[in-house]
Write a protein that holds these residues in place. Sequence first.
Motif, PDB file in Angstrom:
ATOM      1  N   ALA A   7       0.826  -1.212   0.000  1.00  0.00           N
ATOM      2  CA  ALA A   7       0.000   0.000   0.000  1.00  0.00           C
ATOM      3  C   ALA A   7       0.855   1.256   0.000  1.00  0.00           C
ATOM      4  O   ALA A   7       0.535   2.246  -0.670  1.00  0.00           O
ATOM      5  CB  ALA A   7      -0.930  -0.015   1.212  1.00  0.00           C
ATOM      6  N   ALA A   8       1.955   1.250   0.748  1.00  0.00           N
ATOM      7  CA  ALA A   8       2.834   2.417   0.824  1.00  0.00           C
ATOM      8  C   ALA A   8       3.559   2.666  -0.493  1.00  0.00           C
ATOM      9  O   ALA A   8       3.808   3.820  -0.876  1.00  0.00           O
ATOM     10  CB  ALA A   8       3.841   2.229   1.957  1.00  0.00           C
ATOM     11  N   GLY A  44      -5.732  -0.390   4.429  1.00  0.00           N
ATOM     12  CA  GLY A  44      -6.661   0.352   3.590  1.00  0.00           C
ATOM     13  C   GLY A  44      -6.508   1.854   3.768  1.00  0.00           C
ATOM     14  O   GLY A  44      -6.540   2.615   2.784  1.00  0.00           O
ATOM     15  N   CYS A  45      -6.303   2.306   4.997  1.00  0.00           N
ATOM     16  CA  CYS A  45      -6.119   3.733   5.258  1.00  0.00           C
ATOM     17  C   CYS A  45      -4.818   4.238   4.634  1.00  0.00           C
ATOM     18  O   CYS A  45      -4.768   5.355   4.098  1.00  0.00           O
ATOM     19  CB  CYS A  45      -6.117   3.989   6.761  1.00  0.00           C
ATOM     20  N   LEU A  60      -3.311   2.934   1.948  1.00  0.00           N
ATOM     21  CA  LEU A  60      -3.490   2.934   0.495  1.00  0.00           C
ATOM     22  C   LEU A  60      -4.335   4.120   0.052  1.00  0.00           C
ATOM     23  O   LEU A  60      -3.951   4.864  -0.868  1.00  0.00           O
ATOM     24  CB  LEU A  60      -4.140   1.624   0.054  1.00  0.00           C
ATOM     25  N   LEU A  61      -5.478   4.311   0.691  1.00  0.00           N
ATOM     26  CA  LEU A  61      -6.365   5.406   0.302  1.00  0.00           C
ATOM     27  C   LEU A  61      -5.740   6.758   0.584  1.00  0.00           C
ATOM     28  O   LEU A  61      -5.881   7.701  -0.211  1.00  0.00           O
ATOM     29  CB  LEU A  61      -7.712   5.276   1.017  1.00  0.00           C
ATOM     30  N   GLY A  62      -5.009   6.874   1.711  1.00  0.00           N
ATOM     31  CA  GLY A  62      -4.350   8.135   2.025  1.00  0.00           C
ATOM     32  C   GLY A  62      -3.266   8.488   1.017  1.00  0.00           C
ATOM     33  O   GLY A  62      -3.154   9.640   0.579  1.00  0.00           O
ATOM     34  N   GLY A  63      -2.466   7.491   0.619  1.00  0.00           N
ATOM     35  CA  GLY A  63      -1.418   7.732  -0.366  1.00  0.00           C
ATOM     36  C   GLY A  63      -1.981   8.119  -1.717  1.00  0.00           C
ATOM     37  O   GLY A  63      -1.480   9.045  -2.380  1.00  0.00           O
ATOM     38  N   LEU A  64      -3.044   7.436  -2.139  1.00  0.00           N
ATOM     39  CA  LEU A  64      -3.637   7.750  -3.435  1.00  0.00           C
ATOM     40  C   LEU A  64      -4.450   9.043  -3.403  1.00  0.00           C
ATOM     41  O   LEU A  64      -4.677   9.664  -4.443  1.00  0.00           O
ATOM     42  CB  LEU A  64      -4.520   6.576  -3.885  1.00  0.00           C
ATOM     43  N   PHE A  82     -11.715  -1.321  -0.313  1.00  0.00           N
ATOM     44  CA  PHE A  82     -11.863  -0.958   1.100  1.00  0.00           C
ATOM     45  C   PHE A  82     -13.278  -1.273   1.583  1.00  0.00           C
ATOM     46  O   PHE A  82     -13.472  -1.784   2.689  1.00  0.00           O
ATOM     47  CB  PHE A  82     -11.542   0.528   1.282  1.00  0.00           C
ATOM     48  N   ILE A  83     -14.270  -0.972   0.755  1.00  0.00           N
ATOM     49  CA  ILE A  83     -15.663  -1.283   1.092  1.00  0.00           C
ATOM     50  C   ILE A  83     -15.865  -2.796   1.202  1.00  0.00           C
ATOM     51  O   ILE A  83     -16.565  -3.282   2.094  1.00  0.00           O
ATOM     52  CB  ILE A  83     -16.609  -0.670   0.032  1.00  0.00           C
ATOM     53  N   ALA A  84     -15.228  -3.560   0.301  1.00  0.00           N
ATOM     54  CA  ALA A  84     -15.322  -5.027   0.355  1.00  0.00           C
ATOM     55  C   ALA A  84     -14.688  -5.559   1.638  1.00  0.00           C
ATOM     56  O   ALA A  84     -15.186  -6.527   2.233  1.00  0.00           O
ATOM     57  CB  ALA A  84     -14.639  -5.631  -0.868  1.00  0.00           C
ATOM     58  N   LEU A  85     -13.581  -4.940   2.073  1.00  0.00           N
ATOM     59  CA  LEU A  85     -12.945  -5.341   3.335  1.00  0.00           C
ATOM     60  C   LEU A  85     -13.899  -5.139   4.506  1.00  0.00           C
ATOM     61  O   LEU A  85     -14.000  -5.996   5.402  1.00  0.00           O
ATOM     62  CB  LEU A  85     -11.668  -4.522   3.552  1.00  0.00           C
TER      63      LEU A  85
END
Length: 378
Positions: A75-76, A208-209, A211-215, A272-275
């Motif tokens: 993710a990073a 997930g946080c 990945l989403l934060g980086g993107l 993330f929603i699936a997780l």
Amino acid sequence: MDSALSDPHNGSAEAGGAANGTTRPPSTPEGIALAYGSLLLMALLPIFFGALRSVRCARGKNASDMPETITSRDAARFPIIASCTLLGLYLFFKIFSQEYINLLLSMYFFVLGILALSHTISPFMNKFFPANFPNRQYQLLFTQGSGENKEEIINYEFDAKDLVCLGLSSIVGVWYLLRKHWIANNLFGLAFSLNGVELLHLNNVSTGCILLGGLFIYDVFWVFGTNVMVTVAKSFEAPIKLVFPQDLLEKGLEADNFAMLGLGDIVIPGIFIALLLRFDISLKKNTHTYFYTSFAAYIFGLGLTIFIMHIFKHAQPALLYLVPACIGFPVLVALAKGEVTEMFSYEESNPKDAAAVTEGSKEGTEASASKGLEKKEK
């Protein structure tokens, strides 16, 4: 990979039209509402059904269908890799002929699209096959070496029903290759999105946080900081985005004034929603509170993206609005229910590692039993 919602400027001049002194006719309010409403609906379908299928995928025992687990390290690194890929594509389009690049990309996505669409429609098509359908089993095996050094490179099992799905998907593939029609593009785009949500699994909420934060930073920088994202999205003739014409009501299926949504804006929040759906199931409370909360958050975030874009008349990085919504809403619910610790301690093991451990345990048990039998015989 990821692209923002397109710029909705009405009456903007086309490249060819400007030279002739003509401009694209302005889109009607009805056409704009239909286009963005359709994009919203198309974004929700792969997230909803992909999340449901991800649960079955996580429980699957077939090695070929096991999901790919994204760790915190993956993710990073992902935003950096995505940035390098995006910049590389931008430079390619600036240096080389756009026509030849898109020809190569079309052939590549032609093959990938057929496989993705076949995998997507297979569960639905199974309901239409008669009970007496001769469903023969096949196996595609490609190995390297011989004897004890033999190594499997490809081991793919399929049946006659899969071949039928592959044939139907090939028809769509040929249609896309020959016409580049927006409907064929969307069929492939929906298939890619659903497969991504189904087969890409985050191992925990913290990952997930990350990945989403980086993107989130990646998306904001490449849309607001440069023209790279929008340029690539408009130059890239491949099903990496969903499109819908704003002039459909005027021109029908031959309309050409498109609004677009990048597949990254669907798949990244979608995994993330699936997780959170799998976390809901792990709580064993027969409720899907976090899944429905995050799903509603996605609708709110994408709707806000469209609204802001319409007000400011500029392409928007959808993750700027989707990431805070998809993370913030479920965390607030967890705070209200006192389940923050459970949410962030929930961990999914890599199914491939689990399968390897199971296989190793099985082999160890068989070896122990064999040694015990030998001792008994002695």
